[in-house]
Design a protein around this motif. Structure first.
Motif, short mmCIF file in Angstrom:
data_model
loop_
_atom_site.label_atom_id
_atom_site.label_comp_id
_atom_site.label_asym_id
_atom_site.label_seq_id
_atom_site.Cartn_x
_atom_site.Cartn_y
_atom_site.Cartn_z
N PRO A 128 0.80 -1.23 0.00
CA PRO A 128 0.00 0.00 0.00
C PRO A 128 0.83 1.27 0.00
O PRO A 128 0.37 2.30 -0.48
CB PRO A 128 -0.85 -0.12 1.27
CG PRO A 128 -0.99 -1.57 1.47
CD PRO A 128 0.33 -2.16 1.02
N TYR A 135 -6.05 5.26 -5.26
CA TYR A 135 -5.86 4.07 -6.10
C TYR A 135 -6.57 2.87 -5.46
O TYR A 135 -7.30 2.14 -6.12
CB TYR A 135 -4.37 3.78 -6.27
CG TYR A 135 -4.08 2.60 -7.17
CD1 TYR A 135 -3.90 2.78 -8.54
CD2 TYR A 135 -3.99 1.31 -6.66
CE1 TYR A 135 -3.64 1.71 -9.37
CE2 TYR A 135 -3.73 0.23 -7.48
CZ TYR A 135 -3.55 0.44 -8.83
OH TYR A 135 -3.29 -0.64 -9.65
N ILE A 136 -6.35 2.66 -4.17
CA ILE A 136 -6.96 1.53 -3.46
C ILE A 136 -8.49 1.65 -3.50
O ILE A 136 -9.19 0.68 -3.77
CB ILE A 136 -6.42 1.43 -2.02
CG1 ILE A 136 -4.96 0.96 -2.08
CG2 ILE A 136 -7.27 0.48 -1.17
CD1 ILE A 136 -4.24 0.97 -0.77
N CYS A 140 -10.96 -1.13 -5.42
CA CYS A 140 -11.29 -2.04 -4.32
C CYS A 140 -12.38 -3.06 -4.68
O CYS A 140 -12.52 -4.07 -4.00
CB CYS A 140 -11.66 -1.28 -3.05
SG CYS A 140 -13.21 -0.38 -3.15
N CYS A 150 -6.67 -4.69 -3.71
CA CYS A 150 -7.11 -3.44 -3.07
C CYS A 150 -8.27 -3.65 -2.11
O CYS A 150 -8.31 -3.03 -1.04
CB CYS A 150 -7.47 -2.41 -4.13
SG CYS A 150 -6.07 -1.87 -5.14
N LYS A 154 -8.07 -2.67 1.84
CA LYS A 154 -9.00 -1.67 2.38
C LYS A 154 -9.84 -2.25 3.52
O LYS A 154 -9.96 -1.64 4.59
CB LYS A 154 -9.91 -1.14 1.26
CG LYS A 154 -10.90 -0.11 1.74
CD LYS A 154 -11.73 0.44 0.58
CE LYS A 154 -12.80 1.35 1.15
NZ LYS A 154 -13.15 2.44 0.34
#
Length: 177
Positions: A128, A135-136, A140, A150, A154
């Motif tokens: 990360p 981006y995540i 996700c 992702c 998260k």
């Protein structure tokens, strides 16, 4: 314990060998769908084959038929047949999308006894830093993008934060209070 997402049984064998000396039982929950040609990222050996039979054969070859048991079904439904506070551990490695893993965490955490373990795979805690939060969040709901899951990152960060222990390259675990 329960493993969510077993595929051909690699992690099931690892866990099964760890619990076998204590006569432990591992229930493996997976849909064991037949993979079609459009899933080209999979090894061609698995395409159009009976993945459940491959799993069963692998468990038998490992000598774990008295310790590892398949349950064909969706983790989002199977949790309803397991009593709360009845498991020593749950290992989560099925739906890698944020919404899916959040639902598995919500459904399966109550099944684990106090002092038990909630753990899983595909939490790239070291990656990360290379990916920003935007981006995540953007990816996700994808399975695997840019060398990171992702959704898993998260969800685990949101639910467990600083209480996560890391094992191996992408393994994670927490102890339930």
């Amino acid at each position: 314990g329960v493993e969510l997402g077993s595929f051909t049984g690699s992690s099931s064998i690892f866990i099964g060998n760890a619990i076998k000396p204590r006569n432990g039982k591992l229930f493996c929950v997976d849909r064991w769908a037949t993979y079609k040609d459009e899933q080209s990222s999979l090894n061609p050996l698995y395409l159009n084959n009976n993945i459940l039979q491959i799993f069963r054969d692998n468990i038998e070859l490992a000598g774990l038929t008295n310790n590892v048991f398949p349950i064909v079904g969706d983790s989002k439904l199977v949790h309803s047949i397991i009593a709360d506070n009845s498991l020593d551990f749950v290992f989560i490695d099925c739906d890698h999308k944020y919404s899916g893993i959040m639902q598995d965490l919500h459904n399966w955490t109550p099944k684990v006894k106090s002092g038990g373990i909630i753990c899983g795979h595909d939490y790239e805690h070291d990656r990360p830093k290379r990916f920003d939060v935007d981006y995540i969040n953007k990816y996700c709901e994808e399975d695997y993008v840019g060398d990171i899951h992702c959704g898993v990152v998260k969800a685990i960060d949101e639910v467990f934060g600083d209480y996560v222990y890391f094992g191996g390259s992408s393994g994670w675990c927490v102890y339930k209070d």
